[in-house]
Design a protein around this motif. Structure first.
Motif, PDB file in Angstrom:
ATOM      1  N   ARG A 218     -40.425  63.966  18.204  1.00 13.36           N
ATOM      2  CA  ARG A 218     -39.026  64.263  18.462  1.00 13.36           C
ATOM      3  C   ARG A 218     -38.614  63.554  19.737  1.00 13.36           C
ATOM      4  O   ARG A 218     -39.384  63.476  20.685  1.00 13.36           O
TER       5      ARG A 218
ATOM      6  N   GLY B 255     -35.043  63.091  22.365  1.00 12.61           N
ATOM      7  CA  GLY B 255     -33.649  63.390  22.643  1.00 12.61           C
ATOM      8  C   GLY B 255     -32.882  62.128  22.952  1.00 12.61           C
ATOM      9  O   GLY B 255     -33.400  61.216  23.592  1.00 12.61           O
TER      10      GLY B 255
ATOM     11  N   ARG C  79     -26.572  70.677  18.783  1.00 11.89           N
ATOM     12  CA  ARG C  79     -27.219  69.376  18.780  1.00 11.89           C
ATOM     13  C   ARG C  79     -26.911  68.664  17.462  1.00 11.89           C
ATOM     14  O   ARG C  79     -26.621  69.299  16.462  1.00 11.89           O
TER      15      ARG C  79
ATOM     16  N   ARG D 177     -35.810  63.411  14.849  1.00 13.09           N
ATOM     17  CA  ARG D 177     -37.053  64.005  14.368  1.00 13.09           C
ATOM     18  C   ARG D 177     -37.693  63.056  13.355  1.00 13.09           C
ATOM     19  O   ARG D 177     -37.092  62.733  12.331  1.00 13.09           O
TER      20      ARG D 177
ATOM     21  N   GLU E   4     -30.821  64.662  18.683  1.00  9.70           N
ATOM     22  CA  GLU E   4     -32.276  64.840  18.626  1.00  9.70           C
ATOM     23  C   GLU E   4     -32.806  64.132  17.393  1.00  9.70           C
ATOM     24  O   GLU E   4     -32.373  64.416  16.271  1.00  9.70           O
TER      25      GLU E   4
END
Length: 243
Positions: A55, A57, A93, A76, A74
């Motif tokens: 992950r 940011g 988010r 992933r 974010e």
């Protein structure tokens, strides 16, 4: 405070025209399934660089774009995801799901594309749902369609300060508030929350009569399942759905 009637007629009058989109749900078959919040885009071609699942940011500037509303993005990575990229909103988010094998350049390109796609969809949804006056008109139409107009709200508004509830009702002054988070969701889900709050004008508590009245909305079970899925994915089980 307006006293709730002992009984509500089983069938209501025809609903007046409503501001956003189709007739009041329940009058036509539900033919479409709930889409991914920002869709799922297939990825063409192979990827040369294999990266571990992780992950990361992303914010503004050189690190990447901001999400809709200025929230953090974010990313992933998933080893199981090979040919699709998906984006959705989660607790303030923007989450973008990408294959683990994406290179940094491919990640940047696809994140920017999915953030733009999500923002376009949410802006379109906000316009289709309208403002407070449109929401009030929709509530009245739903009341007429399912409760013979007996659930009469004095005021219905969108609010930005409900982060744990989708909607709330104050029977004493007949006001209804819907969380602006619902603006990114299907119209039948917004209508379900409106119906839930309208029923509180007829039955303040969550007793058997309350749920019997809510069930008059034909898509109630499906909409509740949609919201429960969102809550479990973001806040975990036990979160308040609507009040």
């Amino acid at each position: 405070m307006r006293q709730a009637p002992d009984r509500v007629p089983a069938r209501g009058r025809a609903a007046r025209p409503v501001p956003y989109g189709a007739p009041v749900p329940g009058s036509t078959p539900d033919a479409t399934a709930s889409p991914e919040p920002a869709g799922e885009i297939p990825v063409g071609g192979g990827v040369r660089h294999a990266l571990p699942a992780a992950r990361s940011g992303r914010g503004s500037g050189p690190d990447g774009p901001l999400g809709p509303g200025g929230d953090v993005v974010e990313v992933r990575r998933s080893a199981r995801r090979r040919r699709t990229v998906t984006a959705y909103r989660e607790q303030g988010r923007t989450v973008v799901l990408i294959p683990a094998a994406f290179s940094p350049a491919e990640e940047r390109r696809w994140v920017a594309q999915m953030v733009a796609k999500l923002q376009t969809r949410e802006e379109r949804r906000r316009k289709s749902l309208g403002g407070d006056e449109d929401l009030m008109a929709r509530a009245r139409a739903l009341s007429e369609a399912h409760f013979d107009g007996l659930a009469e709200p004095a005021d219905v508004k969108w609010v930005d300060n409900q982060h744990r509830r989708w909607g709330s009702c104050t029977p004493a002054d007949r006001t209804i508030r819907l969380s602006s988070r619902l603006r990114s969701m299907p119209e039948y889900v917004v209508d379900y929350v409106l119906v839930h709050e309208l029923v509180h004008l007829l039955e303040p508590g969550h007793n058997d009569r309350f749920w019997t009245l809510v069930a008059r909305y034909p898509r109630a079970e499906r909409a509740r399942g949609f919201l429960e899925g969102v809550e479990q994915a973001t806040a975990g089980p036990g979160a308040d759905l609507v009040d």
